[in-house]
Design a protein around this motif. Structure first.
Motif, short mmCIF file in Angstrom:
data_model
loop_
_atom_site.label_atom_id
_atom_site.label_comp_id
_atom_site.label_asym_id
_atom_site.label_seq_id
_atom_site.Cartn_x
_atom_site.Cartn_y
_atom_site.Cartn_z
N GLY A 26 40.20 30.40 29.70
CA GLY A 26 41.66 30.34 30.33
C GLY A 26 42.60 29.63 29.38
N GLU A 30 45.37 29.59 36.43
CA GLU A 30 44.06 29.55 37.11
C GLU A 30 43.64 31.03 37.19
OE1 GLU A 30 43.39 26.68 39.86
OE2 GLU A 30 44.97 25.18 39.17
N ALA A 31 42.45 31.08 37.15
CA ALA A 31 41.52 32.32 37.71
C ALA A 31 40.08 32.22 38.44
CB ALA A 31 41.68 33.28 36.35
N HIS A 41 35.53 29.13 38.41
CA HIS A 41 36.96 28.67 38.36
C HIS A 41 37.30 28.26 37.16
CE1 HIS A 41 40.71 27.64 40.51
NE2 HIS A 41 40.78 26.65 39.84
N LEU A 42 38.36 29.19 36.64
CA LEU A 42 38.94 29.15 35.23
C LEU A 42 40.37 28.41 35.28
CD1 LEU A 42 38.13 32.16 33.18
CD2 LEU A 42 36.81 30.32 33.43
N ASP A 43 40.51 27.30 34.42
CA ASP A 43 41.77 26.70 34.09
C ASP A 43 41.77 26.68 32.74
OD1 ASP A 43 40.31 24.72 33.48
OD2 ASP A 43 40.90 23.40 35.17
N THR A 44 42.76 25.66 32.11
CA THR A 44 42.82 25.66 30.59
C THR A 44 41.92 25.13 29.93
OG1 THR A 44 44.33 23.98 30.88
CG2 THR A 44 45.22 25.95 30.66
N TYR A 58 36.87 39.44 39.36
CA TYR A 58 37.91 38.59 38.65
C TYR A 58 39.35 38.90 39.21
CZ TYR A 58 38.85 43.02 36.30
OH TYR A 58 38.94 44.34 35.71
N GLY A 60 43.33 36.45 39.25
CA GLY A 60 44.01 35.27 38.91
C GLY A 60 45.35 35.24 39.51
N ASN A 64 48.48 33.08 35.34
CA ASN A 64 47.16 33.00 34.45
C ASN A 64 47.42 34.01 33.14
OD1 ASN A 64 45.10 35.78 34.34
ND2 ASN A 64 46.56 36.00 36.35
N VAL A 66 44.29 34.62 30.18
CA VAL A 66 42.96 34.37 29.40
C VAL A 66 43.02 35.13 28.13
CG1 VAL A 66 42.11 34.33 31.97
CG2 VAL A 66 42.03 36.47 30.75
#
Length: 248
Positions: A26, A30-31, A41-44, A58, A60, A64, A66
């Motif tokens: 990330g 968010e994704a 769950h992806l953030d920074t 996948y 986002g 987002n 990535v």
């Protein structure tokens, strides 16, 4: 093959698999990813590690971005002095996993993303930065494995109590790690080992449990329940209930 690129994931869910390892990190927004049924769950502050052949979904949010690093396990590019020993990196891809990044690693990722954006055609620079990120992740994973797990540091009831006391506001994994007096990466690894779920999954379940209880036992509107349980909007709550509970 070792390559890396910055990209924006689509807002609608897509699925594929490929014959190389992949790390999705990330950078902005968010994704969500699901790798062979394991959600991430992806953030920074998070990266998702996708082993070769793993099928993954996948998508986002609108903001987002990535950083995607691709690594072919059947090529010997990383055995050169420029990129070090592939054997050091192989443990990263033993299984799908989510890696929480500490501030130094997160800073390296953000620096690399800025350089990728500044010089998008400099493939050599991108490979070197991607290799550095991979090795830093592998070192952290190795350190986590060698450190003994003190289960007394992870008390799910204490974490749940903190969530309930702050349910109406945004709660991050960094906040939960602070309750346990652990770094984010160490907390994430230990919490999953103790509870069988990620901190994000635990937080979401706690929010949904309380929202479902309020909807059944009170006359509060869906909008008010969404506010009290920390969802950004009424639609965010109803979508979460539909996705995870099959209701609404």
């Amino acid at each position: 093959m070792l390559n890396a690129l910055l990209l924006k994931l689509p807002t609608a869910s897509h699925q594929h698999c490929h014959e190389h390892h992949q790390i999705v990190v990330g950078v902005r927004g968010e994704a969500d990813l699901s790798v062979d049924g394991t959600g991430a769950h992806l953030d920074t502050w998070r990266a998702c590690l996708v082993p070769t052949g793993a099928r993954h979904d996948y998508c986002g949010d609108n903001q987002n971005h990535v950083l995607v690093i691709n690594l072919d396990p059947y090529m010997s590019a990383l055995t050169s002095p420029d990129h070090g020993d592939y054997e050091r990196l192989a443990p990263l891809f033993e299984r799908p996993r989510t890696l929480d990044m500490d501030s130094k690693l997160q800073g390296l990722v953000q620096f690399a993303a800025g350089e990728f954006d500044r010089a998008p055609t400099n493939e050599g620079m991108k490979r070197h930065l991607a290799g550095s990120i991979l090795h830093c992740m592998a070192e952290r994973l190795n350190n986590q494995r060698s450190a003994p797990v003190n289960r007394q540091l992870i008390r799910p009831d204490t974490i749940r109590r903190y969530i309930m006391e702050n349910l109406h506001r945004k709660i991050t994994v960094h906040d939960l790690a602070g309750v346990a007096c652990l770094s984010v990466s160490r907390f994430h690894e230990m919490f999953r080992e103790v509870t069988g779920v990620t901190p994000h999954q635990f937080l979401l379940k706690t929010r949904l449990d309380q929202a479902a209880q309020l909807l059944v036992s009170t006359g509060l509107s869906v909008s008010e329940v969404s506010y009290r349980t920390g969802f950004s909007s009424q639609s965010a709550l109803t979508n979460a209930l539909r996705k995870h509970r099959g209701t609404c």
